[in-house]
Scaffold this active site. Structure first.
Site, PDB file in Angstrom:
ATOM      1  N   ARG A 187      35.377  26.070   3.511  1.00 38.00           N
ATOM      2  CA  ARG A 187      35.077  27.333   2.895  1.00 38.00           C
ATOM      3  C   ARG A 187      34.860  27.094   1.314  1.00 38.00           C
ATOM      4  O   ARG A 187      34.016  27.625   1.105  1.00 38.00           O
ATOM      5  CB  ARG A 187      36.279  28.243   3.061  1.00 38.00           C
ATOM      6  N   ASP A 245      42.388  34.025   3.900  1.00 34.84           N
ATOM      7  CA  ASP A 245      41.172  34.677   4.233  1.00 34.84           C
ATOM      8  C   ASP A 245      40.678  35.659   3.237  1.00 34.84           C
ATOM      9  O   ASP A 245      39.564  35.708   3.327  1.00 34.84           O
ATOM     10  CB  ASP A 245      41.696  35.321   5.768  1.00 34.84           C
ATOM     11  N   LYS A 273      42.906  39.020  14.806  1.00 35.50           N
ATOM     12  CA  LYS A 273      42.943  37.901  15.843  1.00 35.50           C
ATOM     13  C   LYS A 273      44.211  37.031  15.742  1.00 35.50           C
ATOM     14  O   LYS A 273      44.647  36.534  17.074  1.00 35.50           O
ATOM     15  CB  LYS A 273      41.934  37.123  15.173  1.00 35.50           C
ATOM     16  N   ARG A 319      48.509  35.125  19.406  1.00 35.56           N
ATOM     17  CA  ARG A 319      49.960  34.605  19.461  1.00 35.56           C
ATOM     18  C   ARG A 319      50.465  35.646  20.494  1.00 35.56           C
ATOM     19  O   ARG A 319      51.497  35.098  21.208  1.00 35.56           O
ATOM     20  CB  ARG A 319      50.761  35.064  18.168  1.00 35.56           C
TER      21      ARG A 319
END
Length: 427
Positions: free
Chosen positions: A344, A313, A22, A27
């Site tokens: 999170r 992540d 992603k 980008r």
């Protein structure tokens, strides 16, 4: 709300080829749009965040052709900054990889742009970036709460010269400035970082893609970034979007817990969250590195106490691996978890407690101590793709787990559960 019950998995074995990243996809799309020439992107991720970027580029006058399976995109670059004659309203969902870089890129050109998204986007800070852009001549107005989207950009160009960017909240602020810097005039800026830069591997991704697009950026230990003068964004011709190392984490974790899994599409020279595999190795898994694969094999796992700021992540996946380790695992320096697609830290703490897990933490860390026996639980995903995927690993125990709103994985990995099933053997 839809839910998915995952029955216990006795063993995992096999090979998984990763979808495109992603972070790299969005980008690369933005740089291809600004570049001189035509760029063919392959292994592009087909997900919600990428669709939001593509829709925005269409509204901004960029022409592209997408393959039937949406994994190849030929972009005809503008060779200039964006310019529109009438106001444009851009809906960017919850895609931080679109919101932050586009905010900076739009300031370089001319026209009026409204940038908004889903309700959660309105809780994700952008004030540090906007403040820096304002010091360089940007005209940006918040429409609701100061420091947060939605906002309006009245683009009139940006001045050059040195700038100070806060790196402690999100690396996307720096990424946005790096991607805009080559077009800032008359003096190409040096970018000074305030605070400790988070998520450095994601800055490496930005530097790699910009280098592929003809822009060389040097840095002094991530504290000061130098953009050489007389550079412009040019098409690399063909650009392969590397596999998503964060998405690899779930399958590598599964192999470390209960079997052996090889992930292709990334390798020992990859950038991003591949250092997740190093953490697995420290926990006791057996890791094999190849040029185009990483393989994880089950080993006796034990808890670790580590700073995981560099893998924000994949660190979520470590919290799930900790359920299968001997002793507690502490994941530290993760304050920026709170400003992602959801909070999170709150979400992870809430869901692990449902499983009967002892958890403690504060704004900067979480410690997970596994119980002798996990309990069945319904996992609330908070519309967060990574929560759904990391808690799917609970099925590697001897209990089932129910994932609420499993479709939220469409943000980065629409066929995740099919891929997991392909390497799983039922009890």
């Amino acid at each position: 709300m839809n839910s998915l019950r995952l029955e216990p998995i006795s063993r995992v074995a096999g090979e998984v080829n990763l979808p495109g990243s992603k972070s790299v996809s969005n980008r690369a799309l933005l740089l291809a749009a600004l570049a001189r020439g035509t760029t063919r992107l392959t292994n592009l991720l087909d997900s919600d965040d990428i669709r939001h970027m593509l829709a925005a580029l269409t509204q901004l006058g960029v022409k592209y052709k997408l393959s039937a399976d949406k994994t190849e995109c030929t972009v005809h670059g503008l060779g200039r900054s964006f310019a529109v004659s009438a106001p444009v309203n851009l809906f960017l969902g919850n895609a931080g990889t679109a919101m932050r870089p586009l905010c900076a890129a739009l300031c370089l050109g001319s026209g009026e742009y409204m940038l908004g998204g889903e309700p959660r986007m309105e809780e994700r800070p952008i004030g540090h970036l906007v403040d820096c852009l304002a010091l360089k001549g940007a005209h940006i107005q918040y429409l609701k709460k100061d420091g947060y989207p939605p906002l309006v950009v009245d683009a009139k160009g940006l001045w050059g010269g040195d700038v100070h960017v806060d790196g402690s909240v999100s690396s996307q602020f720096l990424t946005a400035f790096l991607m805009a810097a080559p077009a800032m005039a008359p003096v190409i800026p040096r970018i000074h970082i305030k605070g400790e830069l988070v998520s450095k591997p994601y800055i490496d991704i930005t530097l790699h893609i910009m280098n592929s697009s003809g822009v060389v950026i040097e840095h002094d230990n991530y504290k000061l970034f130098y953009i050489k003068g007389n550079q412009s964004i040019v098409s690399p011709g063909d650009f392969l979007v590397e596999g998503d190392a964060s998405s690899a984490s779930y399958f590598l974790a599964a192999g470390a817990i209960k079997g052996k899994v090889r992930v292709t599409g990334i390798g020992k020279h990859s950038i991003g969250d591949i250092h997740f595999a190093d953490v697995l190795e420290r926990m006791g898994a057996r890791i094999t590195w190849g040029d185009d694969f990483i393989e994880a094999e089950q080993g006796p796992l034990h808890g670790v106490d580590m700073d995981m700021n560099h893998i924000p992540d994949x660190a979520m996946t470590i919290a799930x691996v900790a359920l299968f380790a001997e002793g507690p695992t502490s994941i530290r320096n993760i304050y920026n978890w709170r400003v992602k697609e959801t909070d999170r830290l709150h979400a992870m703490a809430t869901d692990v407690r449902k499983l009967g897990v002892s958890e403690e933490g504060d704004l900067h860390y979480i410690t997970v101590t596994p119980p002798t026996q996990l309990k069945h639980a319904e996992i609330d995903t908070y519309k967060h793709h990574r929560i759904a995927m990391c808690f799917s690993l609970v099925a590697l125990s001897d209990i089932a787990v129910t994932i609420n709103d499993p479709g939220c994985t469409s943000k980065t990995f629409p066929d995740y559960f099919d891929k997991l099933a392909s390497v799983s053997q039922a009890v």
